[in-house]
Scaffold this motif. Structure first.
Motif, PDB file in Angstrom:
ATOM      1  N   LEU A  99       0.818  -1.460  -0.021  1.00 41.87           N
ATOM      2  CA  LEU A  99       0.055  -0.033  -0.058  1.00 41.87           C
ATOM      3  C   LEU A  99       0.959   1.310  -0.031  1.00 41.87           C
ATOM      4  N   ALA A 100       1.864   1.289   0.699  1.00 38.63           N
ATOM      5  CA  ALA A 100       2.876   2.412   0.697  1.00 38.63           C
ATOM      6  C   ALA A 100       3.678   2.566  -0.545  1.00 38.63           C
ATOM      7  N   LEU A 101       4.135   1.558  -1.268  1.00 35.11           N
ATOM      8  CA  LEU A 101       4.542   1.713  -2.528  1.00 35.11           C
ATOM      9  C   LEU A 101       3.683   2.399  -3.377  1.00 35.11           C
ATOM     10  N   ARG A 102       2.500   1.585  -3.480  1.00 34.13           N
ATOM     11  CA  ARG A 102       1.415   2.423  -4.358  1.00 34.13           C
ATOM     12  C   ARG A 102       0.976   3.680  -3.941  1.00 34.13           C
ATOM     13  N   ALA A 103       1.127   4.141  -2.794  1.00 32.65           N
ATOM     14  CA  ALA A 103       0.774   5.598  -2.458  1.00 32.65           C
ATOM     15  C   ALA A 103       1.757   6.593  -2.830  1.00 32.65           C
ATOM     16  N   GLY A 104       2.959   5.991  -3.421  1.00 38.11           N
ATOM     17  CA  GLY A 104       4.030   7.086  -3.720  1.00 38.11           C
ATOM     18  C   GLY A 104       5.422   6.899  -3.067  1.00 38.11           C
ATOM     19  N   PHE A 105       5.475   6.011  -1.910  1.00 35.72           N
ATOM     20  CA  PHE A 105       6.633   5.996  -1.502  1.00 35.72           C
ATOM     21  C   PHE A 105       7.717   5.176  -2.284  1.00 35.72           C
ATOM     22  N   LYS A 106       9.020   5.552  -2.265  1.00 38.78           N
ATOM     23  CA  LYS A 106      10.003   4.807  -3.069  1.00 38.78           C
ATOM     24  C   LYS A 106      10.600   3.706  -2.192  1.00 38.78           C
ATOM     25  N   SER A 107      10.478   3.548  -1.090  1.00 39.71           N
ATOM     26  CA  SER A 107      10.817   2.403  -0.212  1.00 39.71           C
ATOM     27  C   SER A 107       9.794   2.280   0.864  1.00 39.71           C
ATOM     28  N   ALA A 108       9.548   1.037   1.486  1.00 39.49           N
ATOM     29  CA  ALA A 108       8.817   0.664   2.585  1.00 39.49           C
ATOM     30  C   ALA A 108       9.043  -0.640   3.143  1.00 39.49           C
ATOM     31  N   THR A 109       9.412  -0.596   4.644  1.00 39.80           N
ATOM     32  CA  THR A 109       9.639  -1.818   5.195  1.00 39.80           C
ATOM     33  C   THR A 109       8.961  -1.878   6.522  1.00 39.80           C
ATOM     34  N   PHE A 110       8.379  -3.193   6.835  1.00 36.40           N
ATOM     35  CA  PHE A 110       7.482  -3.424   8.160  1.00 36.40           C
ATOM     36  C   PHE A 110       8.442  -4.181   9.096  1.00 36.40           C
ATOM     37  N   TYR A 111       8.344  -3.824  10.315  1.00 42.21           N
ATOM     38  CA  TYR A 111       8.977  -4.493  11.348  1.00 42.21           C
ATOM     39  C   TYR A 111       8.018  -4.926  12.388  1.00 42.21           C
ATOM     40  N   GLU A 112       8.141  -6.185  12.719  1.00 37.96           N
ATOM     41  CA  GLU A 112       7.349  -6.486  14.093  1.00 37.96           C
ATOM     42  C   GLU A 112       8.067  -6.217  14.848  1.00 37.96           C
ATOM     43  N   LEU A 113       7.580  -5.834  16.211  1.00 41.73           N
ATOM     44  CA  LEU A 113       8.396  -5.105  17.261  1.00 41.73           C
ATOM     45  C   LEU A 113       8.064  -6.079  18.548  1.00 41.73           C
ATOM     46  N   ALA A 114       8.970  -6.063  19.351  1.00 49.30           N
ATOM     47  CA  ALA A 114       8.974  -6.756  20.707  1.00 49.30           C
ATOM     48  C   ALA A 114       8.330  -5.793  21.503  1.00 49.30           C
ATOM     49  N   PRO A 115       7.634  -6.385  22.598  1.00 51.56           N
ATOM     50  CA  PRO A 115       7.745  -7.746  23.205  1.00 51.56           C
ATOM     51  C   PRO A 115       6.724  -8.662  22.409  1.00 51.56           C
ATOM     52  N   GLY A 116       6.961  -9.583  21.867  1.00 53.60           N
ATOM     53  CA  GLY A 116       6.185 -10.660  21.033  1.00 53.60           C
ATOM     54  C   GLY A 116       5.452 -10.332  19.976  1.00 53.60           C
ATOM     55  N   ASN A 117       6.101  -9.339  19.090  1.00 50.48           N
ATOM     56  CA  ASN A 117       5.729  -8.885  17.809  1.00 50.48           C
ATOM     57  C   ASN A 117       4.165  -8.557  17.995  1.00 50.48           C
ATOM     58  N   LEU A 118       3.744  -8.052  18.978  1.00 48.77           N
ATOM     59  CA  LEU A 118       2.461  -7.395  19.073  1.00 48.77           C
ATOM     60  C   LEU A 118       2.136  -6.150  18.491  1.00 48.77           C
ATOM     61  N   MET A 119       3.172  -5.285  18.406  1.00 47.85           N
ATOM     62  CA  MET A 119       3.101  -4.135  17.387  1.00 47.85           C
ATOM     63  C   MET A 119       3.996  -4.129  16.240  1.00 47.85           C
ATOM     64  N   GLY A 120       3.685  -3.386  15.347  1.00 41.17           N
ATOM     65  CA  GLY A 120       4.284  -3.240  14.055  1.00 41.17           C
ATOM     66  C   GLY A 120       4.708  -1.829  13.518  1.00 41.17           C
ATOM     67  N   CYS A 121       5.698  -1.647  12.870  1.00 46.20           N
ATOM     68  CA  CYS A 121       6.357  -0.461  12.504  1.00 46.20           C
ATOM     69  C   CYS A 121       6.584  -0.333  11.047  1.00 46.20           C
ATOM     70  N   LEU A 122       5.897   0.406  10.348  1.00 44.92           N
ATOM     71  CA  LEU A 122       6.197   0.582   8.892  1.00 44.92           C
ATOM     72  C   LEU A 122       6.884   2.009   8.659  1.00 44.92           C
ATOM     73  N   VAL A 123       7.965   1.723   8.004  1.00 51.21           N
ATOM     74  CA  VAL A 123       8.892   2.818   7.735  1.00 51.21           C
ATOM     75  C   VAL A 123       8.990   3.018   6.323  1.00 51.21           C
ATOM     76  N   CYS A 124       8.613   4.279   5.678  1.00 56.71           N
ATOM     77  CA  CYS A 124       8.425   4.582   4.316  1.00 56.71           C
ATOM     78  C   CYS A 124       9.397   5.693   3.926  1.00 56.71           C
ATOM     79  N   THR A 125      10.148   5.866   2.849  1.00 55.84           N
ATOM     80  CA  THR A 125      11.012   6.576   2.347  1.00 55.84           C
ATOM     81  C   THR A 125      10.322   7.409   0.986  1.00 55.84           C
ATOM     82  N   LYS A 126      10.122   8.388   0.940  1.00 54.29           N
ATOM     83  CA  LYS A 126       9.598   9.188  -0.284  1.00 54.29           C
ATOM     84  C   LYS A 126      10.450   9.210  -1.175  1.00 54.29           C
TER      85      LYS A 126
END
Length: 166
Positions: A139-166
């Motif tokens: 979705l981020a790439l289709r929205a116009g970002f050049k790159s995007a990476t998703f990280y599952e975060l500790a503890p337990g991968n219950l949170m996630g972080c999407l990092v996008c670069t324009k």
């Protein structure tokens, strides 16, 4: 130097944020924060206005995630980053079962004891509807970002972080 903008659709949330900001301990220096009521689907800023953007537990709650991501890309300067932190709708079904169990049997009951259960009951269904990490990247790439990476975060991968670069 610089400024920080806090934007929310709900005026009540902005009042709470402003009140918390005013209670920061003395000696702790903050950039000036401008509290703005606005819509993530139609950000009230020109293109290429910001050096960075963060969204905390908000993307899951918009009515049109692709549009919200497009708006983030629009207002960022080229080469700048957007970071989206939220609950993780994992690709691992066992992790989602654990998360659902914790929400249903710990979070909501504790919230109920404090008279705010309604504010927490929506979490599980909203997380289940939220795109999984790989889908967020696409979705981020289709929205116009050049790159995007998703990280599952500790503890337990219950949170996630999407990092996008324009």
């Amino acid at each position: 130097s610089g400024t920080v903008v806090g934007l929310d659709f709900a005026a009540a949330q902005l009042r709470v944020a402003a009140a918390k900001e005013s209670k920061h301990p003395s000696g702790y220096s903050l950039a000036p924060i401008s509290w703005v009521q606005g819509d993530a689907l139609s950000l009230p800023y020109p293109a290429q206005h910001f050096d960075a953007a963060t969204v905390g537990y908000g993307l899951r709650n918009v009515s049109d995630i692709p549009l919200a991501l497009s708006e983030l890309a629009r207002v960022l300067k080229p080469g700048c980053k957007a970071v989206v932190l939220d609950f993780n709708n994992s690709v691992n079904p066992q992790l989602n079962q654990v998360q659902g169990f914790l929400l249903d049997n710990l979070v909501v009951p504790v919230a109920d004891l404090n008279g705010v259960a309604a504010e927490y009951r929506y979490l599980r269904p909203s997380i289940e509807r939220f795109p999984k990490g790989p889908e967020q990247v696409q979705l981020a790439l289709r929205a116009g970002f050049k790159s995007a990476t998703f990280y599952e975060l500790a503890p337990g991968n219950l949170m996630g972080c999407l990092v996008c670069t324009k």
